[in-house]
Write a protein that holds these residues in place. Structure first.
Motif, PDB file in Angstrom:
ATOM      1  N   ARG A  70      32.531  49.838   2.565  1.00 51.31           N
ATOM      2  CA  ARG A  70      32.057  50.560   3.747  1.00 51.31           C
ATOM      3  C   ARG A  70      31.356  49.636   4.739  1.00 51.31           C
ATOM      4  N   TYR A  71      31.238  48.369   4.390  1.00 54.39           N
ATOM      5  CA  TYR A  71      30.430  47.452   5.181  1.00 54.39           C
ATOM      6  C   TYR A  71      31.260  46.352   5.836  1.00 54.39           C
ATOM      7  N   THR A  72      30.955  46.105   7.095  1.00 52.93           N
ATOM      8  CA  THR A  72      31.439  44.921   7.785  1.00 52.93           C
ATOM      9  C   THR A  72      30.575  43.739   7.344  1.00 52.93           C
ATOM     10  N   ILE A  73      31.206  42.608   7.105  1.00 46.82           N
ATOM     11  CA  ILE A  73      30.498  41.422   6.634  1.00 46.82           C
ATOM     12  C   ILE A  73      30.580  40.324   7.686  1.00 46.82           C
TER      13      ILE A  73
ATOM     14  N   CYS B  23      33.141  37.418  11.494  1.00 48.68           N
ATOM     15  CA  CYS B  23      32.911  38.697  10.827  1.00 48.68           C
ATOM     16  C   CYS B  23      34.249  39.330  10.489  1.00 48.68           C
ATOM     17  N   ILE B  24      34.208  40.223   9.501  1.00 47.55           N
ATOM     18  CA  ILE B  24      35.405  40.938   9.081  1.00 47.55           C
ATOM     19  C   ILE B  24      35.028  42.388   8.863  1.00 47.55           C
ATOM     20  N   SER B  25      35.815  43.288   9.430  1.00 52.97           N
ATOM     21  CA  SER B  25      35.487  44.705   9.361  1.00 52.97           C
ATOM     22  C   SER B  25      35.801  45.279   7.990  1.00 52.97           C
ATOM     23  N   ASN B  26      35.204  46.447   7.724  1.00 54.80           N
ATOM     24  CA  ASN B  26      35.432  47.119   6.449  1.00 54.80           C
ATOM     25  C   ASN B  26      36.718  47.929   6.467  1.00 54.80           C
ATOM     26  N   SER B  27      37.135  48.370   7.652  1.00 52.88           N
ATOM     27  CA  SER B  27      38.207  49.359   7.724  1.00 52.88           C
ATOM     28  C   SER B  27      39.596  48.731   7.761  1.00 52.88           C
ATOM     29  N   ASP B  28      39.863  47.949   8.805  1.00 49.95           N
ATOM     30  CA  ASP B  28      41.220  47.430   8.993  1.00 49.95           C
ATOM     31  C   ASP B  28      41.303  45.920   8.840  1.00 49.95           C
ATOM     32  N   GLY B  29      40.206  45.301   8.403  1.00 49.24           N
ATOM     33  CA  GLY B  29      40.232  43.859   8.200  1.00 49.24           C
ATOM     34  C   GLY B  29      40.209  43.055   9.478  1.00 49.24           C
ATOM     35  N   TYR B  30      39.831  43.711  10.576  1.00 41.55           N
ATOM     36  CA  TYR B  30      39.730  43.002  11.855  1.00 41.55           C
ATOM     37  C   TYR B  30      38.738  41.850  11.725  1.00 41.55           C
ATOM     38  N   THR B  31      39.117  40.699  12.275  1.00 43.74           N
ATOM     39  CA  THR B  31      38.256  39.523  12.211  1.00 43.74           C
ATOM     40  C   THR B  31      37.911  39.027  13.605  1.00 43.74           C
TER      41      THR B  31
ATOM     42  N   ASP C 281      28.900  21.296  12.464  1.00 38.50           N
ATOM     43  CA  ASP C 281      28.959  22.481  11.598  1.00 38.50           C
ATOM     44  C   ASP C 281      27.839  22.474  10.559  1.00 38.50           C
ATOM     45  N   THR C 282      27.098  21.385  10.473  1.00 35.38           N
ATOM     46  CA  THR C 282      25.997  21.296   9.520  1.00 35.38           C
ATOM     47  C   THR C 282      24.953  22.363   9.812  1.00 35.38           C
ATOM     48  N   ALA C 283      24.624  23.160   8.792  1.00 34.14           N
ATOM     49  CA  ALA C 283      23.686  24.276   8.960  1.00 34.14           C
ATOM     50  C   ALA C 283      23.505  24.960   7.619  1.00 34.14           C
ATOM     51  N   VAL C 284      22.546  25.864   7.564  1.00 32.71           N
ATOM     52  CA  VAL C 284      22.476  26.816   6.461  1.00 32.71           C
ATOM     53  C   VAL C 284      23.329  28.014   6.851  1.00 32.71           C
ATOM     54  N   TYR C 285      24.232  28.383   5.973  1.00 36.99           N
ATOM     55  CA  TYR C 285      25.146  29.496   6.234  1.00 36.99           C
ATOM     56  C   TYR C 285      24.692  30.726   5.443  1.00 36.99           C
ATOM     57  N   TYR C 286      24.646  31.854   6.147  1.00 32.97           N
ATOM     58  CA  TYR C 286      24.233  33.114   5.561  1.00 32.97           C
ATOM     59  C   TYR C 286      25.337  34.142   5.717  1.00 32.97           C
ATOM     60  N   CYS C 287      25.475  35.012   4.725  1.00 37.14           N
ATOM     61  CA  CYS C 287      26.302  36.184   4.936  1.00 37.14           C
ATOM     62  C   CYS C 287      25.398  37.411   5.051  1.00 37.14           C
ATOM     63  N   ALA C 288      25.914  38.410   5.737  1.00 35.46           N
ATOM     64  CA  ALA C 288      25.150  39.630   5.977  1.00 35.46           C
ATOM     65  C   ALA C 288      26.100  40.812   6.043  1.00 35.46           C
ATOM     66  N   ALA C 289      25.554  42.002   5.804  1.00 35.84           N
ATOM     67  CA  ALA C 289      26.381  43.211   5.760  1.00 35.84           C
ATOM     68  C   ALA C 289      25.806  44.283   6.677  1.00 35.84           C
TER      69      ALA C 289
END
Length: 117
Positions: A29-32, A48-56, A88-96
């Motif tokens: 149910r969550y976009t990531i 980001c990637i959607s929860n419904s149709d995989g839209y990126t 591109d060097t950084a701390v990478y986080y994922c979120a929902a």
């Protein structure tokens, strides 16, 4: 809960694959989203990637180099990063965030990506 993994040190031009494992909520149910932050700079949305149709969607600086995907059966989102650059060097986080909401509810602890020779 979100837990990132897969970060590390890589040479310019190399590749890394980040993973974001989710638990404790209804994942499909969550976009990531993937974000990154460098000390002293604002956090930047990467993909980001959607929860419904995989839209990126991607920020312009990573289009054609990064690919976001998800495996709902495994409650996991991936970020394949190719042709890495020092910037591109950084701390990478994922979120929902829930569906089409604009507010990210859950955040991971981050994983360090360093691109250097």
């Amino acid at each position: 809960q979100l837990v990132e993994s897969g970060g590390g040190l890589v040479q310019p031009g190399g590749s890394l694959r980040l993973s974001c494992a989710a638990s404790g909520f209804t994942f499909d149910r969550y976009t990531i989203g993937w974000f990154r932050q460098v000390p002293g700079k604002e956090r930047e949305g990467v993909a980001c990637i959607s929860n419904s149709d995989g839209y990126t969607d991607y920020t312009s600086s990573v289009k054609g180099r990064f690919t976001i995907s998800r495996d709902n059966a495994k409650n996991t989102v991936f970020l394949q990063m190719n042709a890495l650059k020092p910037e591109d060097t950084a701390v990478y986080y994922c979120a929902a965030r829930l569906g089409d909401s604009s507010h990210y509810t859950f955040w991971g602890q981050g994983t360090q990506v360093t691109v250097s020779s």
